[in-house]
Design a protein around this motif. Sequence first.
Motif, PDB file in Angstrom:
ATOM      1  N   LEU A   1       0.949  -1.253   0.122  1.00 50.06           N
ATOM      2  CA  LEU A   1       0.143  -0.119  -0.046  1.00 50.06           C
ATOM      3  C   LEU A   1       0.911   1.320   0.063  1.00 50.06           C
ATOM      4  O   LEU A   1       1.868   1.467   0.581  1.00 50.06           O
ATOM      5  N   PRO A   2       0.360   2.298  -0.707  1.00 51.09           N
ATOM      6  CA  PRO A   2       1.172   3.400  -0.553  1.00 51.09           C
ATOM      7  C   PRO A   2       1.272   4.180   0.603  1.00 51.09           C
ATOM      8  O   PRO A   2       0.314   3.955   1.448  1.00 51.09           O
ATOM      9  N   GLY A   3       2.055   5.098   1.055  1.00 50.13           N
ATOM     10  CA  GLY A   3       2.048   5.746   2.075  1.00 50.13           C
ATOM     11  C   GLY A   3       1.624   7.204   1.811  1.00 50.13           C
ATOM     12  O   GLY A   3       1.412   7.623   0.583  1.00 50.13           O
ATOM     13  N   GLY A   4       1.684   7.997   2.786  1.00 55.69           N
ATOM     14  CA  GLY A   4       1.342   9.521   2.508  1.00 55.69           C
ATOM     15  C   GLY A   4       2.446  10.292   1.787  1.00 55.69           C
ATOM     16  O   GLY A   4       2.216  11.417   1.501  1.00 55.69           O
ATOM     17  N   TRP A   5       3.514   9.743   1.432  1.00 56.37           N
ATOM     18  CA  TRP A   5       4.590  10.287   0.617  1.00 56.37           C
ATOM     19  C   TRP A   5       4.129  10.306  -0.893  1.00 56.37           C
ATOM     20  O   TRP A   5       4.688  10.995  -1.885  1.00 56.37           O
ATOM     21  N   LEU A   6       3.329   9.577  -1.376  1.00 53.34           N
ATOM     22  CA  LEU A   6       2.687   9.401  -2.861  1.00 53.34           C
ATOM     23  C   LEU A   6       1.746  10.581  -3.087  1.00 53.34           C
ATOM     24  O   LEU A   6       0.761  10.825  -2.477  1.00 53.34           O
TER      25      LEU A   6
END
Length: 165
Positions: free
Chosen positions: A16-21
């Motif tokens: 899953l992507p993090g808040g960085w994406l």
Amino acid sequence: MAATPATQRVLALDGLPGGWLPEEFVVIPQRGDGLDERLAAAFSDTHRLRPGPIVLIGMDTPQVTPELLSEAGEALAEHDAVYGPAADGGFWLLGLRRPDPELLLGVPMSHPETGKFQLDRLDRAELTVHQLPELIDVDTAADADAVAAQAPASCFAAELRRLGR
């Protein structure tokens, strides 16, 4: 990558992507067993989302610039493929005007001659190929130091300095 003009930005991700994406990125799951299968699937899945030429890069070449990515995208207007060789014998970028899984499936990955095998596959398919400059992909601490030296003003180099390297 976010600073490069593009019709769509897709991230093939295992997890899953993090808040960085950034929000403008579309996330698709990686699928396949080997790297050749995952790359072929990323091309196929992205092409289903938005038919057209596709430029695929890895995440281990932090010295990539918007100018290099723009050159890759523009090259696909006149070439069937665009290829960025890596110093370790692999490649950091592959772009295809018409994605075809057969151009990747069975190419031995993580091998000192992966790039040669991939170029041979493109040649056998009689594709015209635009070559980009060779870059170092970061697999080791020595690679990280070399990349930071090439791009001393980059966020990557700053993070290495912060870590005491």
